[in-house]
Design a protein around this motif. Structure first.
Motif, PDB file in Angstrom:
ATOM      1  N   ILE A  22      40.347  49.874  42.213  1.00  0.00           N
ATOM      2  CA  ILE A  22      38.912  50.169  42.304  1.00  0.00           C
ATOM      3  C   ILE A  22      38.096  48.906  42.085  1.00  0.00           C
ATOM      4  CG2 ILE A  22      37.019  51.358  41.126  1.00  0.00           C
ATOM      5  CD1 ILE A  22      38.947  53.703  40.714  1.00  0.00           C
ATOM      6  N   LYS A  23      38.494  48.087  41.120  1.00  0.00           N
ATOM      7  CA  LYS A  23      37.778  46.840  40.842  1.00  0.00           C
ATOM      8  C   LYS A  23      37.852  45.903  42.049  1.00  0.00           C
ATOM      9  CE  LYS A  23      37.624  43.026  37.567  1.00  0.00           C
ATOM     10  NZ  LYS A  23      38.266  42.412  36.403  1.00  0.00           N
TER      11      LYS A  23
ATOM     12  N   GLU B 258      38.337  46.722  45.217  1.00  0.00           N
ATOM     13  CA  GLU B 258      37.583  47.290  46.336  1.00  0.00           C
ATOM     14  C   GLU B 258      36.087  47.116  46.152  1.00  0.00           C
ATOM     15  OE1 GLU B 258      38.628  48.479  49.246  1.00  0.00           O
ATOM     16  OE2 GLU B 258      40.651  47.936  48.660  1.00  0.00           O
ATOM     17  N   THR B 259      35.578  47.335  44.937  1.00  0.00           N
ATOM     18  CA  THR B 259      34.141  47.159  44.719  1.00  0.00           C
ATOM     19  C   THR B 259      33.745  45.696  44.858  1.00  0.00           C
ATOM     20  OG1 THR B 259      34.514  47.069  42.335  1.00  0.00           O
ATOM     21  CG2 THR B 259      33.867  49.192  43.247  1.00  0.00           C
ATOM     22  N   LYS B 260      34.617  44.783  44.439  1.00  0.00           N
ATOM     23  CA  LYS B 260      34.331  43.363  44.624  1.00  0.00           C
ATOM     24  C   LYS B 260      34.332  43.021  46.105  1.00  0.00           C
ATOM     25  CE  LYS B 260      35.764  38.754  43.338  1.00  0.00           C
ATOM     26  NZ  LYS B 260      36.791  37.915  42.738  1.00  0.00           N
TER      27      LYS B 260
ATOM     28  N   LEU C 175      33.595  45.070  48.575  1.00  0.00           N
ATOM     29  CA  LEU C 175      32.380  45.635  49.169  1.00  0.00           C
ATOM     30  C   LEU C 175      31.168  44.763  48.868  1.00  0.00           C
ATOM     31  CD1 LEU C 175      32.817  49.445  48.455  1.00  0.00           C
ATOM     32  CD2 LEU C 175      32.891  48.300  50.665  1.00  0.00           C
ATOM     33  N   ALA C 176      31.096  44.234  47.657  1.00  0.00           N
ATOM     34  CA  ALA C 176      29.974  43.363  47.297  1.00  0.00           C
ATOM     35  C   ALA C 176      30.018  42.079  48.123  1.00  0.00           C
ATOM     36  CB  ALA C 176      30.017  43.045  45.805  1.00  0.00           C
TER      37      ALA C 176
END
Length: 88
Positions: A39-40, A42-44, A46-47
């Motif tokens: 999750i970490k 993937e969110t990085k 996306l950012a």
């Protein structure tokens, strides 16, 4: 009243051991850690994609060229009499 006391943690651990068993808890913790890592990442990602997309959009803009001819008035909007009567 709302503070987390040491005996709260002990009761929680005992309940978890009774529910899942001592053999499943390490596997569950390991899979939870892997999920959090994914999750970490993937969110990085996306950012980073958002930053790249904004930079690309800024560099791809060009000013409009040409004139806007507005010598004719806009046509009046057509109103359906049935819908107009229902709104009242």
């Amino acid at each position: 009243m709302g503070a987390l006391r040491p005996w709260h943690i002990i009761v929680l651990v005992v309940v978890l051991i009774l529910l899942f068993g001592a053999k499943r808890l390490p596997d569950a913790a390991r899979s939870l850690g892997r999920s959090m890592r994914i999750i970490k990442a993937e969110t990085k990602g996306l950012a980073d994609d958002d930053v790249d997309a904004k930079a690309e959009a800024q560099s791809g803009r060009q000013p409009l060229s040409g004139e806007i001819a507005d010598s004719q008035p806009s046509p009046k909007p057509q109103v359906d009499p049935v819908d107009h009567a229902r709104e009242r």
